[in-house]
Write a protein that holds these residues in place. Sequence first.
Motif, PDB file in Angstrom:
ATOM      1  N   VAL A 219       0.858  -1.186   0.000  1.00 39.30           N
ATOM      2  CA  VAL A 219       0.000   0.000   0.000  1.00 39.30           C
ATOM      3  C   VAL A 219       0.897   1.239   0.000  1.00 39.30           C
ATOM      4  O   VAL A 219       1.507   1.562   1.027  1.00 39.30           O
ATOM      5  N   PRO A 220       1.001   1.940  -1.124  1.00 41.85           N
ATOM      6  CA  PRO A 220       1.823   3.153  -1.155  1.00 41.85           C
ATOM      7  C   PRO A 220       1.237   4.255  -0.283  1.00 41.85           C
ATOM      8  O   PRO A 220       0.014   4.446  -0.264  1.00 41.85           O
ATOM      9  N   ASN A 221       2.110   4.953   0.432  1.00 43.66           N
ATOM     10  CA  ASN A 221       1.760   6.130   1.221  1.00 43.66           C
ATOM     11  C   ASN A 221       1.217   5.732   2.597  1.00 43.66           C
ATOM     12  O   ASN A 221       0.286   4.934   2.706  1.00 43.66           O
ATOM     13  N   PHE A 222       1.787   6.338   3.649  1.00 45.82           N
ATOM     14  CA  PHE A 222       1.415   5.960   5.018  1.00 45.82           C
ATOM     15  C   PHE A 222      -0.040   6.299   5.324  1.00 45.82           C
ATOM     16  O   PHE A 222      -0.696   5.607   6.120  1.00 45.82           O
ATOM     17  N   LYS A 223      -0.583   7.367   4.710  1.00 48.63           N
ATOM     18  CA  LYS A 223      -1.989   7.705   4.940  1.00 48.63           C
ATOM     19  C   LYS A 223      -2.901   6.590   4.436  1.00 48.63           C
ATOM     20  O   LYS A 223      -3.869   6.203   5.096  1.00 48.63           O
ATOM     21  N   TRP A 224      -2.565   6.074   3.256  1.00 51.05           N
ATOM     22  CA  TRP A 224      -3.387   5.008   2.683  1.00 51.05           C
ATOM     23  C   TRP A 224      -3.181   3.695   3.428  1.00 51.05           C
ATOM     24  O   TRP A 224      -4.099   2.877   3.508  1.00 51.05           O
ATOM     25  N   LYS A 225      -1.990   3.487   3.970  1.00 54.30           N
ATOM     26  CA  LYS A 225      -1.779   2.294   4.805  1.00 54.30           C
ATOM     27  C   LYS A 225      -2.692   2.330   6.030  1.00 54.30           C
ATOM     28  O   LYS A 225      -3.265   1.303   6.418  1.00 54.30           O
ATOM     29  N   LEU A 226      -2.814   3.509   6.622  1.00 51.43           N
ATOM     30  CA  LEU A 226      -3.682   3.666   7.784  1.00 51.43           C
ATOM     31  C   LEU A 226      -5.146   3.434   7.398  1.00 51.43           C
ATOM     32  O   LEU A 226      -5.885   2.738   8.105  1.00 51.43           O
ATOM     33  N   ILE A 227      -5.549   3.999   6.269  1.00 52.24           N
ATOM     34  CA  ILE A 227      -6.925   3.812   5.791  1.00 52.24           C
ATOM     35  C   ILE A 227      -7.186   2.342   5.499  1.00 52.24           C
ATOM     36  O   ILE A 227      -8.255   1.804   5.830  1.00 52.24           O
ATOM     37  N   TYR A 228      -6.203   1.680   4.903  1.00 58.42           N
ATOM     38  CA  TYR A 228      -6.328   0.249   4.603  1.00 58.42           C
ATOM     39  C   TYR A 228      -6.567  -0.553   5.886  1.00 58.42           C
ATOM     40  O   TYR A 228      -7.468  -1.398   5.953  1.00 58.42           O
ATOM     41  N   LEU A 229      -5.774  -0.279   6.916  1.00 66.37           N
ATOM     42  CA  LEU A 229      -5.917  -1.001   8.180  1.00 66.37           C
ATOM     43  C   LEU A 229      -7.257  -0.717   8.844  1.00 66.37           C
ATOM     44  O   LEU A 229      -7.897  -1.619   9.395  1.00 66.37           O
ATOM     45  N   ILE A 230      -7.685   0.540   8.787  1.00 66.86           N
ATOM     46  CA  ILE A 230      -8.975   0.891   9.375  1.00 66.86           C
ATOM     47  C   ILE A 230     -10.113   0.165   8.659  1.00 66.86           C
ATOM     48  O   ILE A 230     -11.015  -0.395   9.297  1.00 66.86           O
ATOM     49  N   LEU A 231     -10.063   0.160   7.335  1.00 67.59           N
ATOM     50  CA  LEU A 231     -11.102  -0.527   6.559  1.00 67.59           C
ATOM     51  C   LEU A 231     -11.134  -2.021   6.879  1.00 67.59           C
ATOM     52  O   LEU A 231     -12.210  -2.619   6.972  1.00 67.59           O
ATOM     53  N   LYS A 232      -9.972  -2.606   7.045  1.00 64.89           N
ATOM     54  CA  LYS A 232      -9.901  -4.041   7.353  1.00 64.89           C
ATOM     55  C   LYS A 232     -10.517  -4.354   8.709  1.00 64.89           C
ATOM     56  O   LYS A 232     -11.129  -5.411   8.905  1.00 64.89           O
ATOM     57  N   LEU A 233     -10.363  -3.434   9.676  1.00 61.69           N
ATOM     58  CA  LEU A 233     -10.740  -3.716  11.058  1.00 61.69           C
ATOM     59  C   LEU A 233     -12.124  -3.201  11.453  1.00 61.69           C
ATOM     60  O   LEU A 233     -12.683  -3.665  12.457  1.00 61.69           O
ATOM     61  N   LEU A 234     -12.664  -2.271  10.681  1.00 65.44           N
ATOM     62  CA  LEU A 234     -13.959  -1.697  11.056  1.00 65.44           C
ATOM     63  C   LEU A 234     -15.058  -2.752  11.071  1.00 65.44           C
ATOM     64  O   LEU A 234     -15.153  -3.572  10.155  1.00 65.44           O
ATOM     65  N   PRO A 235     -15.921  -2.731  12.089  1.00 67.84           N
ATOM     66  CA  PRO A 235     -17.086  -3.625  12.070  1.00 67.84           C
ATOM     67  C   PRO A 235     -18.053  -3.218  10.962  1.00 67.84           C
ATOM     68  O   PRO A 235     -18.090  -2.052  10.552  1.00 67.84           O
ATOM     69  N   GLU A 236     -18.834  -4.168  10.493  1.00 66.32           N
ATOM     70  CA  GLU A 236     -19.733  -3.934   9.376  1.00 66.32           C
ATOM     71  C   GLU A 236     -20.698  -2.776   9.642  1.00 66.32           C
ATOM     72  O   GLU A 236     -21.053  -2.017   8.728  1.00 66.32           O
ATOM     73  N   SER A 237     -21.145  -2.635  10.870  1.00 65.04           N
ATOM     74  CA  SER A 237     -22.091  -1.571  11.208  1.00 65.04           C
ATOM     75  C   SER A 237     -21.522  -0.193  10.941  1.00 65.04           C
ATOM     76  O   SER A 237     -22.235   0.745  10.572  1.00 65.04           O
ATOM     77  N   LEU A 238     -20.188  -0.043  11.115  1.00 66.69           N
ATOM     78  CA  LEU A 238     -19.538   1.250  10.843  1.00 66.69           C
ATOM     79  C   LEU A 238     -19.202   1.407   9.368  1.00 66.69           C
ATOM     80  O   LEU A 238     -19.281   2.522   8.837  1.00 66.69           O
ATOM     81  N   VAL A 239     -18.826   0.330   8.718  1.00 67.33           N
ATOM     82  CA  VAL A 239     -18.559   0.390   7.279  1.00 67.33           C
ATOM     83  C   VAL A 239     -19.813   0.847   6.539  1.00 67.33           C
ATOM     84  O   VAL A 239     -19.745   1.608   5.573  1.00 67.33           O
ATOM     85  N   ALA A 240     -20.986   0.411   7.007  1.00 70.33           N
ATOM     86  CA  ALA A 240     -22.251   0.770   6.356  1.00 70.33           C
ATOM     87  C   ALA A 240     -22.521   2.261   6.427  1.00 70.33           C
ATOM     88  O   ALA A 240     -23.314   2.780   5.625  1.00 70.33           O
ATOM     89  N   LYS A 241     -21.899   2.964   7.357  1.00 65.82           N
ATOM     90  CA  LYS A 241     -22.107   4.405   7.494  1.00 65.82           C
ATOM     91  C   LYS A 241     -21.143   5.213   6.631  1.00 65.82           C
ATOM     92  O   LYS A 241     -21.295   6.434   6.527  1.00 65.82           O
ATOM     93  N   LEU A 242     -20.164   4.550   6.044  1.00 63.81           N
ATOM     94  CA  LEU A 242     -19.212   5.249   5.183  1.00 63.81           C
ATOM     95  C   LEU A 242     -19.888   5.597   3.856  1.00 63.81           C
ATOM     96  O   LEU A 242     -20.820   4.923   3.429  1.00 63.81           O
ATOM     97  N   PRO A 243     -19.403   6.632   3.183  1.00 59.67           N
ATOM     98  CA  PRO A 243     -19.987   6.993   1.875  1.00 59.67           C
ATOM     99  C   PRO A 243     -19.679   5.925   0.822  1.00 59.67           C
ATOM    100  O   PRO A 243     -18.760   5.141   0.980  1.00 59.67           O
TER     101      PRO A 243
END
Length: 243
Positions: A219-243
Amino acid sequence: MTQNTGKTVLILGANSDVAKQSIKLYIEKGFSVIAASRNTASLDEFVSENSLNSKVTVLAFDAVDFDSHRKFYDGLPAKPHIVIYAAGFLVDNEKALKDFKGTQQMMMVNYMGAVSILNIIAGDRENKNLERIIGLSSLSGVRGRKSNFVYGSTKAAFTTYLAGLRQELASGNIQVNALVIGYIRTKINEGLQLNESLIMEPDYVAKFIVNAGNSFIIVPNFKWKLIYLILKLLPESLVAKLP
C-alpha cells in the motif's frame, strides 16, 4: 550509465500514467520493456517523446479479447522476468447500477482479462525467466461500500486471485504482489471529487512497483496504509455508514 540487466518486464495496460512512469524507472534500472496496450499510437508517441525507442517494444494487447491472449503471449519477443497487470476501467457506481455494459466492462478489464492472460503466463513452465507478477488493485476492493461497490468488487476479486496465484507459484520462487492503491492523479480519476491531500502522483506510485519486495499487499503512502488497516478492522455496522 545504466547497466543492462538482460531482463525484460512486460507491462499490460501500459498506457496508464502509472505504467508510463514505471517504464521510465525500469529502464533506469537496466530492464528492457515490452509495453502492451490497446492504444499503441499513444504508447508510440510516449516512447518517441522520451527517446526510448531502443529500449521499449510496443505491442497491441486487448485485455477483453480473451481469445487473442495465447497468441499474444506466444508471440512475445522475449519471455518476461517481471509481469505487471496495470489495465483498468472505471465507471461511477450510479452508472454501473443502471447500465450493465459499464459493469461488464469493469469486470472484463479489471478481473477477467487479468485472469485470462496471467493464467497463460503463470502456466508457462518453460519460462525459467519469470520472477515476479504484480497486479494493480485498489483500496476500493478492501470492503464493500455503497459509493463504489461495483468497481470495488472487481478489484476485490482480482486481489483474491493474486493471493491464490502467489500460493500457486511459491514453490517456484516466483513472487506475486498486489499493489493496493488509493487515489492517483490519473486519467481514470479525472472529473471525480477527491480529497486533494490523499491524491498520489503517478511517479510516486511507480516507485513502489519497481521496488516491490516480498510482501503480498503493498500500500503506497502511510496515509493510505492507515486507511487500509482501518477498513480491514472496522465492524460492518460502521462500514455501512461510510460513503
